[in-house]
Design an enzyme around this catalytic site. Structure first.
Site, PDB file in Angstrom:
ATOM      1  N   SER A  71      80.977  86.757  36.750  1.00 26.18           N
ATOM      2  CA  SER A  71      80.074  85.932  35.927  1.00 26.18           C
ATOM      3  C   SER A  71      79.033  86.724  35.138  1.00 26.18           C
ATOM      4  O   SER A  71      78.409  86.156  34.241  1.00 26.18           O
ATOM      5  CB  SER A  71      79.341  84.922  36.810  1.00 26.18           C
ATOM      6  OG  SER A  71      80.217  83.912  37.220  1.00 26.18           O
ATOM      7  N   LYS A  74      79.460  86.483  31.522  1.00 30.52           N
ATOM      8  CA  LYS A  74      79.061  85.269  30.791  1.00 30.52           C
ATOM      9  C   LYS A  74      77.843  85.532  29.896  1.00 30.52           C
ATOM     10  O   LYS A  74      77.617  84.817  28.920  1.00 30.52           O
ATOM     11  CB  LYS A  74      78.738  84.144  31.785  1.00 30.52           C
ATOM     12  CG  LYS A  74      79.947  83.678  32.597  1.00 30.52           C
ATOM     13  CD  LYS A  74      79.521  82.711  33.695  1.00 30.52           C
ATOM     14  CE  LYS A  74      80.695  82.232  34.533  1.00 30.52           C
ATOM     15  NZ  LYS A  74      80.267  81.411  35.689  1.00 30.52           N
ATOM     16  N   TYR A 196      88.574  83.293  29.145  1.00 33.46           N
ATOM     17  CA  TYR A 196      87.558  83.231  30.214  1.00 33.46           C
ATOM     18  C   TYR A 196      87.953  84.112  31.407  1.00 33.46           C
ATOM     19  O   TYR A 196      87.159  84.931  31.884  1.00 33.46           O
ATOM     20  CB  TYR A 196      87.368  81.763  30.635  1.00 33.46           C
ATOM     21  CG  TYR A 196      86.480  81.589  31.851  1.00 33.46           C
ATOM     22  CD1 TYR A 196      85.096  81.635  31.743  1.00 33.46           C
ATOM     23  CD2 TYR A 196      87.034  81.403  33.115  1.00 33.46           C
ATOM     24  CE1 TYR A 196      84.282  81.487  32.871  1.00 33.46           C
ATOM     25  CE2 TYR A 196      86.233  81.249  34.243  1.00 33.46           C
ATOM     26  CZ  TYR A 196      84.860  81.300  34.115  1.00 33.46           C
ATOM     27  OH  TYR A 196      84.061  81.168  35.216  1.00 33.46           O
ATOM     28  N   TYR A 248      72.440  80.544  39.631  1.00 29.62           N
ATOM     29  CA  TYR A 248      72.910  79.217  40.054  1.00 29.62           C
ATOM     30  C   TYR A 248      71.861  78.450  40.846  1.00 29.62           C
ATOM     31  O   TYR A 248      70.686  78.506  40.524  1.00 29.62           O
ATOM     32  CB  TYR A 248      74.236  79.346  40.812  1.00 29.62           C
ATOM     33  CG  TYR A 248      75.198  80.180  40.022  1.00 29.62           C
ATOM     34  CD1 TYR A 248      75.700  79.696  38.820  1.00 29.62           C
ATOM     35  CD2 TYR A 248      75.535  81.468  40.400  1.00 29.62           C
ATOM     36  CE1 TYR A 248      76.541  80.473  38.038  1.00 29.62           C
ATOM     37  CE2 TYR A 248      76.378  82.252  39.616  1.00 29.62           C
ATOM     38  CZ  TYR A 248      76.868  81.731  38.452  1.00 29.62           C
ATOM     39  OH  TYR A 248      77.674  82.496  37.682  1.00 29.62           O
ATOM     40  N   VAL A 266      80.429  86.988  41.301  1.00 29.27           N
ATOM     41  CA  VAL A 266      81.008  86.976  42.650  1.00 29.27           C
ATOM     42  C   VAL A 266      81.677  88.302  43.026  1.00 29.27           C
ATOM     43  O   VAL A 266      82.104  88.467  44.160  1.00 29.27           O
ATOM     44  CB  VAL A 266      81.998  85.809  42.891  1.00 29.27           C
ATOM     45  CG1 VAL A 266      81.274  84.485  43.014  1.00 29.27           C
ATOM     46  CG2 VAL A 266      83.082  85.763  41.847  1.00 29.27           C
TER      47      VAL A 266
END
Ligand code: DON
Length: 312
Positions: A71, A74, A196, A248, A266
């Site tokens: 992530s 991103k 992605y 998050y 992760v």
């Protein structure tokens, strides 16, 4: 932050002390196993790399070992989409913390297919769609963009990781198809998902990631290349999103303990910045229950505690 404190900091000593202090924590986290390929990573790894805006760099442990950025990538796709679509992007994706796990499906139906923020999986898939819909040869173009940010041409996809993500990516596929039903995915769903999974499967070291985040500490301009990636206003907004949504539903705890805008993945990496001063990347594969590196969060907490430097 006081300039005197920053000037007097013995950065190398600080990060070596941190590496020693977090050692007992390395075994306590759990490697992500919902992407089978991530199970193969050794939990004993720990690396930390600090890049100062003035060009000084400090590192310890496995800071030059490549890991799966997941992530963290991103942030790079969001940078590209934000610079292309400008504020139009916020018609497709929100700017609020989700308070839910990063791969949750629950909120999406209540909110008519518009994800809460660009860092939960649904939001990053919308961002991926924006990039795919506005660029040619999108994945290769994105990889080159990230190589430019990290000032390293040797950044590649881990193809075994990519296959593993794709084979087990049913939740992400569900999110993408669900958003398509609301008209919030423009391109072909499989094309968007391949893009992605591709950027999540990139392998980078703490050194690569730390350098790649420097532009966020420098109002949108990369200090190593003088290239502008975002306007100063956009960089401010992206940093605000990192602080409120980058880790998050643990973003409040991260802000409380660490006090830096940051993004986790992760794969066990976390990148964070202090505007006007530095970027830092830490990697340790064992995760806490929120999906953030357990020793990594502690290392960054110790970093701001020992140096007395944070954004607050
Ligand atoms: O889509 C996924 O679930 C992964 N490729 C990325 C998730 C992730 O890294 C969340 N991070 N803490």
């Amino acid at each position: 932050m006081s300039t005197t404190t920053a000037l007097n900091t013995d950065w190398q000593r600080v990060i070596e002390e941190i590496a020693e202090e977090v050692k007992p924590l390395l075994a306590t986290g759990a490697v992500a196993d919902y992407i089978p390929e991530l199970r193969n990573v050794d939990k004993d790894n720990f690396g930390m790399f600090v890049s100062l805006l003035d060009g000084r760099e400090y590192y310890c442990g496995q800071a030059q070992t490549k890991f799966s950025v997941q992530s963290i990538s991103k942030v790079f796709t969001l940078t590209k989409a934000f610079s292309m679509l400008k504020d139009g992007l916020w018609e497709r994706v929100g700017k609020e913390p989700s308070g839910n796990p990063f791969n949750s499906l629950i909120q999406l139906e209540h909110e008519n297919g518009k994800p809460r923020n660009p860092f939960i999986n649904a939001g990053a898939i919308v961002v991926a769609d924006c990039v795919v819909s506005h660029t040619q040869d999108s994945l290769n173009d994105m990889i080159d963009y990230i190589r430019g940010l990290a000032a390293n041409k040797a950044i590649h996809i881990d193809h075994a990781m990519f296959r593993s993500e794709k084979a087990f990516g049913h939740r992400n596929a569900a999110l993408a198809h669900f958003m398509k039903s609301y008209g919030n995915i423009e391109s072909d769903v499989d094309e968007v998902l391949d893009f992605y999974f591709g950027h999540c499967s990139l392998s980078m070291s703490c050194e690569d990631v730390s350098r790649a985040f420097l532009f966020l500490a420098n109002h949108g301009v990369h200090p190593l290349t003088n290239k502008r990636y975002l306007t100063a206003s956009q960089a401010k907004r992206l940093n605000a999103l990192l602080l409120t949504c980058g880790t998050y539903d643990a973003a409040g705890d991260f802000a409380f303990r660490v006090g830096m805008p940051g993004k986790s993945g992760v794969g066990g990496g976390i990148a964070a910045i202090i505007p006007g001063l530095l970027s830092v990347c830490v990697w340790s594969p064992g995760l806490d229950k929120y999906g953030n590196s357990l020793a990594g969060v502690k290392a960054l907490e110790l970093f701001t505690t020992k140096t007395g430097i944070s954004i607050f």
